[in-house]
Scaffold this motif. Structure first.
Motif, PDB file in Angstrom:
ATOM      1  N   VAL A  72      -0.143  21.512  33.039  1.00 16.07           N
ATOM      2  CA  VAL A  72      -0.851  20.809  34.116  1.00 16.07           C
ATOM      3  C   VAL A  72      -0.587  21.527  35.433  1.00 16.07           C
ATOM      4  O   VAL A  72       0.168  21.065  36.285  1.00 16.07           O
ATOM      5  CB  VAL A  72      -0.413  19.333  34.187  1.00 16.07           C
ATOM      6  CG1 VAL A  72      -1.369  18.545  35.067  1.00 16.07           C
ATOM      7  CG2 VAL A  72      -0.360  18.713  32.801  1.00 16.07           C
ATOM      8  N   VAL A 101      -2.452  23.416  38.770  1.00 16.31           N
ATOM      9  CA  VAL A 101      -3.708  23.526  39.510  1.00 16.31           C
ATOM     10  C   VAL A 101      -3.474  24.348  40.774  1.00 16.31           C
ATOM     11  O   VAL A 101      -2.445  24.209  41.444  1.00 16.31           O
ATOM     12  CB  VAL A 101      -4.252  22.125  39.877  1.00 16.31           C
ATOM     13  CG1 VAL A 101      -5.463  22.238  40.794  1.00 16.31           C
ATOM     14  CG2 VAL A 101      -4.620  21.351  38.615  1.00 16.31           C
ATOM     15  N   THR A 156      -4.091  25.155  44.623  1.00 11.51           N
ATOM     16  CA  THR A 156      -4.524  24.550  45.875  1.00 11.51           C
ATOM     17  C   THR A 156      -4.548  25.630  46.964  1.00 11.51           C
ATOM     18  O   THR A 156      -4.115  26.766  46.735  1.00 11.51           O
ATOM     19  CB  THR A 156      -3.588  23.408  46.320  1.00 11.51           C
ATOM     20  OG1 THR A 156      -2.377  23.959  46.860  1.00 11.51           O
ATOM     21  CG2 THR A 156      -3.273  22.481  45.160  1.00 11.51           C
ATOM     22  N   HIS A 209      -4.347  13.246  34.286  1.00  5.42           N
ATOM     23  CA  HIS A 209      -3.626  14.302  34.997  1.00  5.42           C
ATOM     24  C   HIS A 209      -3.113  13.720  36.312  1.00  5.42           C
ATOM     25  O   HIS A 209      -3.907  13.248  37.140  1.00  5.42           O
ATOM     26  CB  HIS A 209      -4.560  15.489  35.276  1.00  5.42           C
ATOM     27  CG  HIS A 209      -5.044  16.179  34.032  1.00  5.42           C
ATOM     28  ND1 HIS A 209      -5.918  15.598  33.138  1.00  5.42           N
ATOM     29  CD2 HIS A 209      -4.784  17.422  33.546  1.00  5.42           C
ATOM     30  CE1 HIS A 209      -6.162  16.439  32.152  1.00  5.42           C
ATOM     31  NE2 HIS A 209      -5.500  17.550  32.370  1.00  5.42           N
ATOM     32  N   TRP A 228      -4.744  11.144  40.757  1.00  8.46           N
ATOM     33  CA  TRP A 228      -4.912  10.857  39.335  1.00  8.46           C
ATOM     34  C   TRP A 228      -6.327  11.268  38.922  1.00  8.46           C
ATOM     35  O   TRP A 228      -7.310  10.924  39.601  1.00  8.46           O
ATOM     36  CB  TRP A 228      -4.746   9.373  39.052  1.00  8.46           C
ATOM     37  CG  TRP A 228      -3.378   8.815  39.285  1.00  8.46           C
ATOM     38  CD1 TRP A 228      -2.402   8.599  38.344  1.00  8.46           C
ATOM     39  CD2 TRP A 228      -2.839   8.339  40.530  1.00  8.46           C
ATOM     40  NE1 TRP A 228      -1.293   8.036  38.925  1.00  8.46           N
ATOM     41  CE2 TRP A 228      -1.522   7.858  40.269  1.00  8.46           C
ATOM     42  CE3 TRP A 228      -3.322   8.264  41.836  1.00  8.46           C
ATOM     43  CZ2 TRP A 228      -0.711   7.336  41.259  1.00  8.46           C
ATOM     44  CZ3 TRP A 228      -2.510   7.741  42.831  1.00  8.46           C
ATOM     45  CH2 TRP A 228      -1.217   7.274  42.543  1.00  8.46           C
ATOM     46  N   SER A 229      -6.459  12.011  37.823  1.00 10.12           N
ATOM     47  CA  SER A 229      -7.768  12.491  37.387  1.00 10.12           C
ATOM     48  C   SER A 229      -7.808  12.608  35.869  1.00 10.12           C
ATOM     49  O   SER A 229      -6.825  13.023  35.241  1.00 10.12           O
ATOM     50  CB  SER A 229      -8.067  13.855  38.017  1.00 10.12           C
ATOM     51  OG  SER A 229      -9.290  14.380  37.548  1.00 10.12           O
ATOM     52  N   ASN A 232      -9.942  14.614  34.406  1.00  9.87           N
ATOM     53  CA  ASN A 232     -10.500  15.924  34.075  1.00  9.87           C
ATOM     54  C   ASN A 232     -10.363  16.835  35.283  1.00  9.87           C
ATOM     55  O   ASN A 232     -10.954  16.567  36.331  1.00  9.87           O
ATOM     56  CB  ASN A 232     -11.979  15.771  33.681  1.00  9.87           C
ATOM     57  CG  ASN A 232     -12.599  17.053  33.161  1.00  9.87           C
ATOM     58  OD1 ASN A 232     -12.016  18.135  33.288  1.00  9.87           O
ATOM     59  ND2 ASN A 232     -13.777  16.934  32.577  1.00  9.87           N
ATOM     60  N   THR A 233      -9.598  17.900  35.160  1.00  9.15           N
ATOM     61  CA  THR A 233      -9.394  18.806  36.296  1.00  9.15           C
ATOM     62  C   THR A 233     -10.322  20.017  36.252  1.00  9.15           C
ATOM     63  O   THR A 233     -10.110  20.990  36.970  1.00  9.15           O
ATOM     64  CB  THR A 233      -7.929  19.278  36.352  1.00  9.15           C
ATOM     65  OG1 THR A 233      -7.573  19.888  35.103  1.00  9.15           O
ATOM     66  CG2 THR A 233      -7.003  18.117  36.649  1.00  9.15           C
ATOM     67  N   VAL A 288     -11.694  10.320  40.467  1.00  7.14           N
ATOM     68  CA  VAL A 288     -10.444  10.910  40.936  1.00  7.14           C
ATOM     69  C   VAL A 288      -9.892   9.961  41.990  1.00  7.14           C
ATOM     70  O   VAL A 288     -10.544   9.690  42.999  1.00  7.14           O
ATOM     71  CB  VAL A 288     -10.662  12.309  41.538  1.00  7.14           C
ATOM     72  CG1 VAL A 288      -9.331  12.878  42.014  1.00  7.14           C
ATOM     73  CG2 VAL A 288     -11.298  13.233  40.508  1.00  7.14           C
ATOM     74  N   ASN A 299     -10.946  21.344  42.432  1.00  7.73           N
ATOM     75  CA  ASN A 299     -10.007  21.886  41.455  1.00  7.73           C
ATOM     76  C   ASN A 299      -9.331  20.797  40.632  1.00  7.73           C
ATOM     77  O   ASN A 299      -8.651  21.109  39.645  1.00  7.73           O
ATOM     78  CB  ASN A 299      -8.936  22.725  42.152  1.00  7.73           C
ATOM     79  CG  ASN A 299      -9.497  24.001  42.737  1.00  7.73           C
ATOM     80  OD1 ASN A 299     -10.595  24.410  42.388  1.00  7.73           O
ATOM     81  ND2 ASN A 299      -8.754  24.631  43.632  1.00  7.73           N
ATOM     82  N   PHE A 300      -9.515  19.545  41.039  1.00 11.34           N
ATOM     83  CA  PHE A 300      -8.960  18.405  40.302  1.00 11.34           C
ATOM     84  C   PHE A 300     -10.069  17.588  39.640  1.00 11.34           C
ATOM     85  O   PHE A 300      -9.841  16.460  39.205  1.00 11.34           O
ATOM     86  CB  PHE A 300      -8.157  17.514  41.240  1.00 11.34           C
ATOM     87  CG  PHE A 300      -6.959  18.195  41.844  1.00 11.34           C
ATOM     88  CD1 PHE A 300      -5.714  18.123  41.234  1.00 11.34           C
ATOM     89  CD2 PHE A 300      -7.076  18.917  43.025  1.00 11.34           C
ATOM     90  CE1 PHE A 300      -4.608  18.761  41.783  1.00 11.34           C
ATOM     91  CE2 PHE A 300      -5.975  19.553  43.592  1.00 11.34           C
ATOM     92  CZ  PHE A 300      -4.747  19.478  42.966  1.00 11.34           C
ATOM     93  N   GLY A 301     -11.278  18.152  39.573  1.00 19.26           N
ATOM     94  CA  GLY A 301     -12.394  17.464  38.925  1.00 19.26           C
ATOM     95  C   GLY A 301     -13.206  16.580  39.850  1.00 19.26           C
ATOM     96  O   GLY A 301     -14.103  15.866  39.394  1.00 19.26           O
TER      97      GLY A 301
END
Length: 525
Positions: free
Chosen positions: A20, A22, A24, A38, A107-108, A110-111, A151, A198-200
């Motif tokens: 996990v 990502v 930034t 995620h 909280w997501s 799908n990223t 998200v 980038n986090f969906g």
């Protein structure tokens, strides 16, 4: 669909060093997966020196761990709870307190960049002086992200004397000090605009929402030119007060009184930058009290002079002014309150006798007492107990109507209104629809808040109906979905309000006469 929590999951937690991760704008961060969500906590979106506008975080090498909540803003004014309220609310004071508190949580489901899910940004309550994104278990974002396919973001920012002390009279260095706590929120929205894909999330579909002071923060951002374009819909929950930004001449009196309290001259303002927080905060509290005592009674806000945003270059329009209404005209709005708000805090409703209720009504309404009782019976025909004669909120509900009317007048986007009337069964039914009772329902967190909601089947059913209304509004600007009756946009003519209870029902002007009597009684004081 909202369901009671399952006891087992095949892979309840994935928290390794690589799964996990990502990218930034400041560097890579690592979170974890729980129940397919995620999760990233304590992501820095800014850094700030005391009284100065925040700057972007310094970039880091490698992968930054974002597994735990970040620090909460210091405060000295948090309200004290009784044993019963402590049990019901289960407040979390924060494991770490620090002025470097500019972090957000995410909280997501799908990223993937192509997911483009609606983004919901939660602004916590506590006025502009207290609270945090982790204050109550009801604010955990996992269930809403999972059940709503959004998200979910929450954030901390500077509060009280750290975020809203107006030192602008003491040099250009402090030009922005009066609103740095609100500027923090804009910086968080800027961070999301740059990074949320980038986090969906969809940076073109962002909803800001908040309750109590968080709702007031939503109203603040709706009036901030620097926030324009960073969000697209707004939800205000029991947050239409305060409905007035502090005037500059008042905010500067507070800073003068603070310096006097600390026995500092105008040339010694810099000492405030390094002074221990408790010393600064206590002087700020005394300064507010001193300035309030010097104000005319009609100048003092209903809840007293507090730390609030100040009219300046950041907030050039007063709430409710034609310029302010025009500025946020294109933003769809969902606004409402809960039936009992602060009344259960102010008195033990279990002990109210018929004689007590009649005395209070006579004191408040005088020769309008009978008219009030008739209007109450029309608005709430189910009210039978003595306490129900005096437990209806008459502060926030009229302000909701006033704000909705203003929004309707602007004319470019719909406004929807609601009233949460569901009565909690815990503590001998004494909590009712108390201030904050709607939070476990909005976040679909009944299981985390059983001490507050009782955790019964009816609570789960209502949580699904409410949380899905919030999600649908965030997705489309319209809260309607198939578990609710048809919910038309509000107009002054239809007075449409969705009543959230075990049976949800759309009513029209159901409490208009009651509100008119309450407003007249207030104006006579």
């Amino acid at each position: 669909m909202s369901t009671q929590p399952k006891s087992q999951h095949k892979t309840p937690i994935i928290a390794d060093s690589s799964t996990v991760v990502v990218q930034t704008s400041s560097g890579k961060i690592r979170g974890y997966i729980h129940r397919d969500i995620h999760t990233f906590k304590g992501i820095p979106y800014g850094e700030a020196r005391r009284f100065m506008p925040a700057e972007k975080p310094v970039a880091w090498e490698g992968i930054r761990s974002c597994l735990c909540y970040g620090p909460t803003c210091p405060t000295t004014q948090a309200p004290e709870f009784s044993d019963e309220l402590e049990f019901a609310f289960q407040p979390n004071r924060g494991y770490r307190v620090d002025e470097q508190c500019l972090t957000l949580n995410l909280w997501s489901t799908n990223t993937a960049v192509h997911a483009k899910m609606p983004v919901m940004v939660w602004l916590h309550g506590g006025g502009f002086a207290n609270g945090s994104a982790i204050e109550f278990p009801s604010q955990d974002g996992e269930n809403l992200a999972q059940n709503g396919e959004v998200v979910l973001v929450s954030l901390n920012h500077r509060l009280n004397v750290l975020g809203f002390l107006d030192l602008s009279a003491y040099g250009t260095k402090y030009k922005h000090s009066a609103n740095v706590g609100a500027v923090d929120m804009v910086m968080a929205l800027e961070w999301l605009h740059e990074n949320i894909a980038n986090f969906g999330g969809d940076p073109g579909n962002v909803t800001i929402f908040g309750q109590s002071g968080g709702g007031s923060k939503v109203m603040c951002l709706m009036n901030a030119p620097s926030a324009k374009g960073l969000f697209h819909k707004a939800i205000v929950q029991s947050g239409t007060y305060p409905n007035h930004f502090t005037d500059k001449h008042i905010s500067q009196k507070v800073s003068t009184a603070l310096l006097e309290e600390l026995k500092l001259g105008p040339g010694q303002v810099q000492a405030l930058e390094t002074m221990p927080y408790e010393q600064l905060a206590n002087a700020g509290t005394k300064a507010l009290e001193k300035v309030q005592a010097s104000m005319q009674p009609d100048e003092v806000p209903a809840l007293g002079l507090e730390w609030n945003p100040v009219m300046d270059d950041f907030l050039p329009y007063q709430i409710g002014s034609p310029a302010a209404n025009a500025f946020s005209a294109v933003i769809p709005l969902l606004v409402g309150s809960v039936k009992n708000e602060f009344v259960p805090f102010e008195m033990d409703l279990r002990k109210v006798t018929e004689e007590d209720a009649q005395f209070m009504l006579q004191e408040k309404y005088g020769d309008q007492k009978a008219a009030y009782k008739n209007a109450l019976q029309k608005a709430y025909p189910e009210a039978k107990k003595a306490s129900e004669l005096i437990d209806v909120d008459l502060l926030y509900r009229p302000l909701v109507i006033h704000f909705a009317n203003q929004k309707y007048t602007a004319g470019d986007a719909p406004v929807y209104t609601y009233l949460f009337t569901w009565q909690s069964p815990v503590m001998d039914n004494s909590l009712g629809a108390v201030h904050c009772m709607d939070l476990p329902f909005v976040f679909d967190n009944i299981a985390l808040c059983e001490q507050m909601t009782g955790g019964g089947k009816e609570a789960y059913i209502l949580a699904e109906r409410i949380s899905q209304a919030w999600v649908h509004f965030a997705r489309t600007g319209n809260p309607n979905h198939n578990l609710l009756p048809n919910w038309p946009a509000y107009t002054p003519e239809n007075g449409a309000v969705m009543i959230f209870d075990n049976v949800c029902i759309l009513k029209n002007h159901h409490d208009k006469a009651l509100m008119q009597i309450a407003i007249r009684a207030k104006s006579r004081k």
